[in-house]
Design a protein around this motif. Structure first.
Motif, mmCIF file in Angstrom:
data_model
loop_
_atom_site.group_PDB
_atom_site.id
_atom_site.type_symbol
_atom_site.label_atom_id
_atom_site.label_comp_id
_atom_site.label_asym_id
_atom_site.label_seq_id
_atom_site.Cartn_x
_atom_site.Cartn_y
_atom_site.Cartn_z
ATOM 1 N N PHE A 1004 0.809 -1.221 0.000
ATOM 2 C CA PHE A 1004 0.000 0.000 0.000
ATOM 3 C C PHE A 1004 0.841 1.270 0.000
ATOM 4 C CE2 PHE A 1004 -2.809 -3.258 1.649
ATOM 5 C CZ PHE A 1004 -3.986 -3.002 0.959
ATOM 6 N N GLY A 1005 2.113 1.183 0.368
ATOM 7 C CA GLY A 1005 2.971 2.368 0.349
ATOM 8 C C GLY A 1005 3.044 3.003 -1.025
ATOM 9 N N PRO A 1006 3.416 2.235 -2.061
ATOM 10 C CA PRO A 1006 3.446 2.814 -3.420
ATOM 11 C C PRO A 1006 2.058 3.228 -3.913
ATOM 12 C CG PRO A 1006 4.725 0.778 -3.299
ATOM 13 C CD PRO A 1006 3.960 0.867 -2.027
ATOM 14 N N LEU A 1007 1.030 2.483 -3.493
ATOM 15 C CA LEU A 1007 -0.334 2.771 -3.964
ATOM 16 C C LEU A 1007 -0.783 4.168 -3.511
ATOM 17 C CD1 LEU A 1007 -3.037 1.943 -5.236
ATOM 18 C CD2 LEU A 1007 -3.637 0.900 -3.041
ATOM 19 N N VAL A 1008 -0.639 4.460 -2.219
ATOM 20 C CA VAL A 1008 -1.112 5.764 -1.745
ATOM 21 C C VAL A 1008 -0.262 6.890 -2.320
ATOM 22 C CG1 VAL A 1008 -2.167 4.900 0.360
ATOM 23 C CG2 VAL A 1008 0.239 5.515 0.384
ATOM 24 N N ALA A 1009 1.036 6.642 -2.512
ATOM 25 C CA ALA A 1009 1.890 7.663 -3.120
ATOM 26 C C ALA A 1009 1.452 7.944 -4.549
ATOM 27 C CB ALA A 1009 3.353 7.224 -3.078
ATOM 28 N N GLU A 1010 1.086 6.898 -5.262
ATOM 29 C CA GLU A 1010 0.606 7.049 -6.639
ATOM 30 C C GLU A 1010 -0.690 7.862 -6.680
ATOM 31 O OE1 GLU A 1010 0.184 6.521 -10.790
ATOM 32 O OE2 GLU A 1010 1.894 6.238 -9.454
ATOM 33 N N ILE A 1011 -1.612 7.556 -5.777
ATOM 34 C CA ILE A 1011 -2.895 8.282 -5.750
ATOM 35 C C ILE A 1011 -2.677 9.750 -5.392
ATOM 36 C CG2 ILE A 1011 -5.119 8.453 -4.564
ATOM 37 C CD1 ILE A 1011 -5.024 5.409 -4.208
ATOM 38 N N CYS A 1012 -1.817 10.013 -4.415
ATOM 39 C CA CYS A 1012 -1.571 11.403 -3.998
ATOM 40 C C CYS A 1012 -0.837 12.194 -5.082
ATOM 41 C CB CYS A 1012 -0.749 11.422 -2.702
ATOM 42 S SG CYS A 1012 -1.635 10.819 -1.264
ATOM 43 N N ALA A 1013 0.063 11.541 -5.782
ATOM 44 C CA ALA A 1013 0.851 12.247 -6.797
ATOM 45 C C ALA A 1013 0.044 12.524 -8.057
ATOM 46 C CB ALA A 1013 2.100 11.439 -7.134
ATOM 47 N N ASN A 1014 -1.017 11.778 -8.285
ATOM 48 C CA ASN A 1014 -1.809 11.927 -9.511
ATOM 49 C C ASN A 1014 -3.248 12.265 -9.139
ATOM 50 O OD1 ASN A 1014 0.154 10.867 -11.735
ATOM 51 N ND2 ASN A 1014 0.281 9.367 -10.070
ATOM 52 N N ASN A 1015 -3.417 13.477 -8.614
ATOM 53 C CA ASN A 1015 -4.765 13.853 -8.174
ATOM 54 C C ASN A 1015 -5.702 14.108 -9.334
ATOM 55 O OD1 ASN A 1015 -3.324 16.088 -8.916
ATOM 56 N ND2 ASN A 1015 -4.313 17.452 -7.444
ATOM 57 N N TYR A 1018 -6.992 10.605 -10.174
ATOM 58 C CA TYR A 1018 -7.879 10.140 -9.099
ATOM 59 C C TYR A 1018 -8.530 11.374 -8.461
ATOM 60 C CZ TYR A 1018 -4.834 6.098 -9.700
ATOM 61 O OH TYR A 1018 -4.117 5.061 -10.220
ATOM 62 N N PRO A 1019 -9.541 11.940 -9.122
ATOM 63 C CA PRO A 1019 -10.060 13.253 -8.677
ATOM 64 C C PRO A 1019 -11.013 13.194 -7.491
ATOM 65 C CG PRO A 1019 -11.260 12.507 -10.614
ATOM 66 C CD PRO A 1019 -10.226 11.456 -10.345
ATOM 67 N N ASN A 1020 -11.390 11.994 -7.065
ATOM 68 C CA ASN A 1020 -12.370 11.910 -5.973
ATOM 69 C C ASN A 1020 -11.818 12.577 -4.703
ATOM 70 O OD1 ASN A 1020 -13.558 10.307 -3.475
ATOM 71 N ND2 ASN A 1020 -15.059 10.199 -5.135
ATOM 72 N N ARG A 1021 -12.576 13.515 -4.158
ATOM 73 C CA ARG A 1021 -12.109 14.299 -3.005
ATOM 74 C C ARG A 1021 -11.897 13.422 -1.772
ATOM 75 N NH1 ARG A 1021 -15.468 19.378 -0.313
ATOM 76 N NH2 ARG A 1021 -14.013 19.760 1.436
ATOM 77 N N GLU A 1022 -12.839 12.508 -1.506
ATOM 78 C CA GLU A 1022 -12.732 11.629 -0.352
ATOM 79 C C GLU A 1022 -11.507 10.731 -0.471
ATOM 80 O OE1 GLU A 1022 -14.112 10.101 3.340
ATOM 81 O OE2 GLU A 1022 -14.784 11.828 2.181
ATOM 82 N N LEU A 1023 -11.283 10.204 -1.705
ATOM 83 C CA LEU A 1023 -10.139 9.322 -1.927
ATOM 84 C C LEU A 1023 -8.829 10.071 -1.713
ATOM 85 C CD1 LEU A 1023 -8.985 6.622 -2.812
ATOM 86 C CD2 LEU A 1023 -9.215 7.366 -5.199
ATOM 87 N N GLN A 1024 -8.743 11.284 -2.207
ATOM 88 C CA GLN A 1024 -7.522 12.066 -2.038
ATOM 89 C C GLN A 1024 -7.256 12.367 -0.556
ATOM 90 O OE1 GLN A 1024 -5.048 13.184 -4.012
ATOM 91 N NE2 GLN A 1024 -5.895 11.954 -5.685
ATOM 92 N N ALA A 1025 -8.316 12.697 0.176
ATOM 93 C CA ALA A 1025 -8.148 13.003 1.597
ATOM 94 C C ALA A 1025 -7.650 11.786 2.363
ATOM 95 C CB ALA A 1025 -9.475 13.494 2.184
#
Length: 1244
Positions: A1004-1015, A1018-1025
């Motif tokens: 999950f470390g790379p996964l969350v970094a990927e989601i945060c770096a590519n907002n 992954y535009p969902n506000r809840e997901l980004q938070a």
């Protein structure tokens, strides 16, 4: 002998030693040169014959040898303490010279002389009285001499007795012969228990007896009479000077009686007036007794003139500015006499009012109290006693009191409030004045003096408890109800039509037109019609007119009654509105540093709540935080104790007429209601309060049962808040007694983690918190050995399986995150191997997210596996969401995917944090057990008998338990032979295994970094938070992961438009600073920037976070403290208060404000956006923490060095202002400031 009273009295008053005693016994005169020879036996041999002679005939006192012997003995006893003597001449006789220091006459001799004088005077008084009644004038002159002689001797003896009584037994014999010293010590030993009080009473009685004689026939001239009367009054004043004598009621009353007779019948008024003024000036303890004396003289002897004259003189008296005793004594006197004899004082009020202009605040306080006493007296007068100007006098006194609310001295402001507290108890309520004083008391709540504020709170409470609006509808003051009543009355008034002839109630449309008599328009020559010419009314018309008049009269009466009712309601509403204005201010005063003020505020809210004032509930909630009050003295404990008493009275004490069952229902209902609408902070404080009360035994077992009944009821519909509230309170009680939850574990699983909990996630969340409390006592009750091991449950336990399954609930509510957080927390608190169980949870959720078609089966199978035989799981298939086939469209699938992924990331982040804590607990547990083994090792080796004795105990264990114990021992021996090895192993697990090995979290470390770096992807506000929060939590696990993603985290913090994300990351940065301080040191600027965040919640969060980090020493303080200082002038009150609190705490840490003052000053001065007035207020606030002279001088020198380098007038003015705040006392700096100002002017 010829006795001259005037000559003897003059000699006595100037110096008793100068009185000649040539006819004294030769045995006494021989002692003049040998004081040691004056023994008690010698004195008795001379005194006893004199006593016998006087007893036989009082006139024997006039014999030269008797009188001179008595005077000789009295000269051997001082009448004034040695320290107060101011005699001009020193006696030639050694005996009399030494007698000025201490008495050579023993107490028994003085007692005998006093008894002789009193008995002789009493006998002579009877003889004189008999002769005056028989009108025999022949021997009157002789008897007059005897009276004068006894009077002088009595005065002399009483003075000697008082001086002897005040004499210290130890220090009286200095500078005397050896023999005298020993005899004196013996004498003092005999005198020790001597108490002349009874003899003094007898003497005062005899004085009264003498003065009741018709002395005018014996003492013809006024001067003779005055001189004789002074022989009695002077010793009375002397007796009153002794505070111990005044405390005796009998002596005080007898003394007053003597003075009253002297004033009433013997013209002693002027002398008494002078003596009273002197006593008030020099003897503080006589203030109230003098007032009592004048009251008795006025009431019992019908002589008020003396009191009036004394008040007149006092009103014109001027006091020295340095005299504190005189004004205080006069103030007590005036206040007391106004209480005892208000009718006398009210006549002199025009003169006494001048004291309100006195510089002495004690005199102003006295007049304030006088006004209150006079209002009380006037209000109690019967109707027939009242004069025309009584109401005017009352109004004038009230006006004075209202003016004194603005007195310059806080003691006067306190006194006027205290006077109003007394006036509230009067039967006459004065509604208009009450309204005014309520407004003034509300204003006084913001007074700078804590005493004034405290008294203002007390006054408001008194105004509530004695309010005059209890005549109708009871005494409750609920604004909503009174307003509804007013609306009803106004509607009834509008419905009533006023009668045509009622003045002031004519129709409004005609109110602007002038009314003209129609007769004015008749022809001038036309004669008016006579009444006889009009047609007579018929019976029907008369009846109609009569009925109309009756209707109009009834309408007028009803209208008048309704108008009075409306006025009553309006006044009540005005009073209630003032109290509503006061309540928020009193709420703020709950945070006062003055503990008595806080206690008074609590009492106010208890009273306000009893009268149903709606804002009182807010204050009662605010009181909760006082449970955390700490105090080095008993004050802090006093606040806590008083808070518990208040809450006990408000919520835990049922009415006396309730049965035990009804009382339990009442308390349980109240406890549940406390949770309604409570904030998290309030719930935390309530938790501390309830657990404290549970520990103190204030919550009964029956109440706990009622709470479980509310929580577990299923057949009857109850509100969601009630069920939630019951489990919240039960969780709080479990902090004190965890068995409360342990006994009802099955109820928690059936309700909170069952069907009801799946529909109400808040209920499930609080159930998890309650279950978490089961482990609290097991840690404290267990021994130091294996307590934590035995306290934890296996992963197959029903509680843990239910906790794991509750996280699988499908719900898009924000409450899911709170539920998941507490469920994971409960698992880590209760489970032996929480990491295994939480791994299963993550796998299940990951399968649900990344393999959506298998969600129903996987989830259902997980739930089926969790069924235990001893727990009801009938609600296993009940999920409070729509069926899976309802989500058939593409858009809902994407939305659900983002939500489920958000929930998964939240679980991952929280489990990662909990795993770190779990590892730290494992380390602590290892160290504890290792220390315990090392402590037991010497005992085991030295006593083999003990070791063999323990073996049978292990035989009884089951094989698997024995095997587990052996495995545990091996792990202890192999895994960490030293604490350092164990610690290094845990650090390796955190750094390299949790996020970088083949563990579940590593995916999950790379996964969350990927989601945060590519907002954008992954535009969902809840997901980004949730991704940002998860990444921040993972960064707290490994420093390597943290270092690699810190830049991304800071970028999100700077650029995110979501204030929730920014708030979360501010807190996350603080956690990272605690875990990996070296990574954050260079990036604290990003944290300080959030102090200027446009979002108020973010700014508050950042300020609280920085406050914690700086005060805990987690970050190095640099020049950025200036950003914290700017918050002192922030627009939000909470930010301002938090900032001021921060600097107050910082100032106590090694002169931290002084060390950073220059840096803060530079940052503030360079900020062009900061207004000059704001800058000055901030610098003035900071300068207040520079207290040491050394720091002040050093700081002044540093700032003064900048003056020459300032390139702008604003910058120079800033430095000059700061220098002006510092008390440096450096003439060079002062001169430099003056020169610099001139240069700036020239340049301008």
């Amino acid at each position: 002998m010829d006795f001259d009273l005037n000559a003897s009295l003059a000699a006595y008053l100037s110096d008793p030693a100068t009185i000649s005693t040539p006819e004294a016994s030769s045995d006494l005169t021989d002692c003049e040169t040998e004081p040691e020879s004056l023994t008690a036996s010698l004195i008795n041999s001379i005194l006893n014959p004199i006593v016998d002679a006087v007893a036989e005939n009082p006139e024997a006192v006039l014999r030269s040898e008797n009188l001179d012997s008595l005077q000789f003995l009295l000269k051997c006893a001082p009448i004034i303490p040695y320290a107060n003597q101011s005699y001009i001449h020193v006696p030639d006789c050694e005996l009399f010279a030494q007698s000025r220091q201490s008495s050579f006459v023993p107490a028994s001799t003085l007692s005998k002389i006093l008894e002789l004088c009193v008995g002789g005077l009493s006998a002579e008084a009877e003889i004189v009285h008999a002769e005056l009644e028989a009108e025999e004038q022949e021997s009157l002159q002789q008897h007059k001499l005897v009276l004068e002689c006894f009077g002088l001797l009595l005065q002399w003896t009483l003075a000697a007795v008082e001086t002897k009584a005040a004499e210290k037994p130890t220090g009286a014999t200095a500078g005397r012969g050896k023999g005298a010293k020993s005899s004196k010590s013996k004498a003092s030993g005999k005198d020790a228990p001597w108490d002349p009080s009874n003899q003094i009473l007898s003497a005062l009685d005899t004085m009264t007896k003498v003065m009741k004689i018709k002395l005018a026939k014996a003492f013809v001239t006024t001067s003779e009479r005055d001189t004789f009367i002074s022989l009695f009054t002077r010793p009375v004043y002397l007796i009153l000077e002794s505070e111990a004598r005044v405390k005796s009621m009998a002596i005080r009353m007898h003394a007053f009686k003597v003075l009253c007779i002297a004033v009433k019948h013997h013209g002693h008024a002027y002398g008494a007036q002078t003596s009273i003024i002197q006593n008030l000036s020099y003897f503080e303890h006589l203030s109230e007794p003098m007032a009592e004396f004048l009251h008795i003289l006025s009431e019992q002897y019908d002589y008020p003139q003396l009191a009036e004259e004394v008040l007149k003189e006092l009103s014109n008296k001027e006091f020295n500015a340095n005299d504190a005793k005189g004004p205080k004594s006069v103030s007590i006197f005036v206040a007391r006499i106004s209480e005892l004899a208000p009718r006398i004082v009210i006549k002199q009020m025009t003169l006494l009012a001048k004291l309100l202009e006195s510089e002495s605040y004690t005199l102003r306080c006295a007049i304030i109290e006088v006004c209150g006493n006079l209002i009380g007296m006037l209000s109690k007068q019967e109707i027939e006693e009242r004069s025309e100007n009584t109401q005017g006098q009352i109004n004038a006194f009230f006006d004075v009191l209202e003016e004194r609310f603005l007195d310059i001295n806080p003691y006067c402001r306190c006194r006027v409030i205290q006077v109003y507290v007394k006036l509230c108890d009067l039967e006459t309520k004065f509604p208009k004045r009450r309204q005014t004083v309520a407004e003034l008391a509300t204003r006084s709540l913001e007074d700078k003096s804590s005493n004034v504020r405290r008294n203002a709170i007390k006054l408001l409470g008194k105004l509530i408890s004695t309010h005059p609006f209890a005549v109708l509808h009871g005494g409750l003051l609920e604004h909503k109800e009174w307003n509804a009543r007013l609306q009803t009355v106004e509607a009834e008034l509008d419905a009533l039509k006023p009668p045509s002839g009622t003045p002031g109630l004519a129709e409004k449309e005609n109110s602007g037109e002038a009314t003209v008599d129609e007769a004015l328009f008749d022809d001038a020559t036309q004669a008016p019609r006579s009444p006889e010419a009009q047609a007579p009314m018929t019976e029907a018309e008369k009846q109609a007119a009569f009925e109309k008049a009756q209707v109009e009269a009834a309408t007028a009466e009803a209208t008048n009654k309704l108008q009075l009712t409306r006025r009553y309601y309006t006044e009540a509403l005005r009073f209630i509105e003032v109290l509503h204005m006061a309540c928020p201010i009193v709420t703020q005063l709950l945070s006062s540093k003055n503990k008595s003020e806080v206690i008074e505020a609590m009492d106010f809210f208890v009273i306000a709540d009893a009268y149903k004032l709606s804002p009182a509930r807010q204050g009662i909630r605010r009181m909760l935080r006082l449970i955390w009050t700490k105090g080095n003295s008993d004050e802090g404990k006093g606040v806590q104790t008083h808070l518990i008493e208040c809450y006990k009275g408000l919520f835990f004490d049922a009415p006396d007429n309730f049965s035990a069952n009804d009382a339990a229902n009442y308390v349980a209902r109240n406890m549940v209601s406390l949770t309604f609408g409570a904030t998290p902070a309030e719930l935390t404080s309530l938790e501390q309060l309830v657990s404290t009360m549970m520990t103190a035994g204030l919550v009964s077992e029956l109440v706990v049962q009622k709470l479980w009944q509310v929580y577990g009821v299923q057949k009857k519909d109850i509100s969601k808040n009630q069920r939630r509230g019951s489990i919240i309170v039960l969780g709080m009680l479990a902090l004190s007694d965890p068995d409360i939850v342990v006994k009802e574990m099955e109820t928690c699983l059936r309700i909170g983690l069952g069907k009801l909990g799946r529909f109400d996630l808040g209920l499930a969340r609080y159930t998890c918190i309650a279950l978490m409390r089961m482990n609290a006592a097991r840690k404290t009750k267990g021994t130091a050995g294996d307590a934590p091991v035995t306290a934890r449950l296996s992963n197959e336990h029903a509680v843990l399986m239910k906790l794991a399954n509750i996280t699988d609930v499908q719900n898009d509510s924000k409450e899911w995150y709170g539920l998941a957080e507490q469920a994971i927390g409960a698992i880590y608190a209760l489970s032996k191997h929480p990491d295994v169980l939480c791994s299963d949870i993550i796998r299940r959720r990951a399968n649900a997210v990344f393999a959506p078609h298998s969600v129903p089966n996987a989830r259902n199978s997980g739930i089926q596996d969790s069924n235990m035989d001893d727990v009801e799981m009938t609600d296993a298939d009940d999920v409070p969401e729509a069926p899976a086939d309802a989500d058939s469209q593409d858009v809902p699938k994407k939305t659900n995917y983002a939500l489920e992924l958000s929930q998964l990331l939240f679980l991952v982040g929280h489990i990662a944090i909990k795993q770190i804590v779990h590892l730290e607990l494992c380390e602590q547990d290892f160290k504890r057990r290792k220390a315990a083994k090392e402590a037991l090792a010497p005992d085991m080796s030295s006593s083999p008998v003990k070791r063999t004795a323990k073996t049978p105990a292990k035989v009884g264990k089951k094989p698997d338990q024995k095997q587990q114990q052996e495995e545990q021992d091996e792990l202890d021996l192999i895994a960490g032979t030293t604490e350092d090895d164990f610690t290094e192993a845990l650090v390796h697990i955190r750094e390299r295994e949790l996020l970088y090995s083949t563990t579940l979290l590593s995916h999950f470390g790379p996964l969350v970094a990927e989601i945060c770096a590519n907002n954008t992807s992954y535009p969902n506000r809840e997901l980004q938070a949730q991704a940002a929060l998860c990444m921040a939590k993972l960064m707290c696990v490994s420093s390597e992961y943290c270092e690699g993603h810190l830049g991304l985290l800071i970028t999100i913090l700077e650029r995110s438009k979501d204030e929730i994300v920014r708030s979360n990351l501010v807190v996350a940065l603080a956690d990272i600073a605690v875990c990996f301080n070296h990574l954050i040191d260079e990036n604290t600027d990003f944290l300080y920037r959030r102090l200027a965040d446009p979002s108020l919640p973010v700014k508050r969060t950042c300020l609280m976070t920085l406050t914690f980090l700086i005060l805990a020493g987690q970050v190095k303080v640099k020049g950025q403290l200036g950003e914290m200082a700017k918050c002192v002038e922030d627009g939000d009150e909470r930010v301002r208060d938090m900032s001021r609190m921060f600097f107050a705490e910082l100032a106590g840490k090694d002169a931290a404000v002084y060390n950073h003052f220059v840096d803060m000053f530079s940052l503030l001065s360079a900020d062009e956006a900061l207004e000059e007035e704001q800058f000055r207020r901030i610098v003035k606030f900071l300068a207040g923490f520079i207290e040491k002279d050394k720091h002040t001088k050093q700081l002044a020198n540093k700032l003064a060095a900048r003056l020459q380098r300032m390139d702008s007038e604003r910058a120079w003015n800033d430095v000059a202002f700061a220098l002006g705040l510092l008390q440096h006392k450096d003439e060079e700096i002062t001169k430099l400031v003056g020169e610099g100002f001139k240069v700036v002017q020239a340049a301008a």
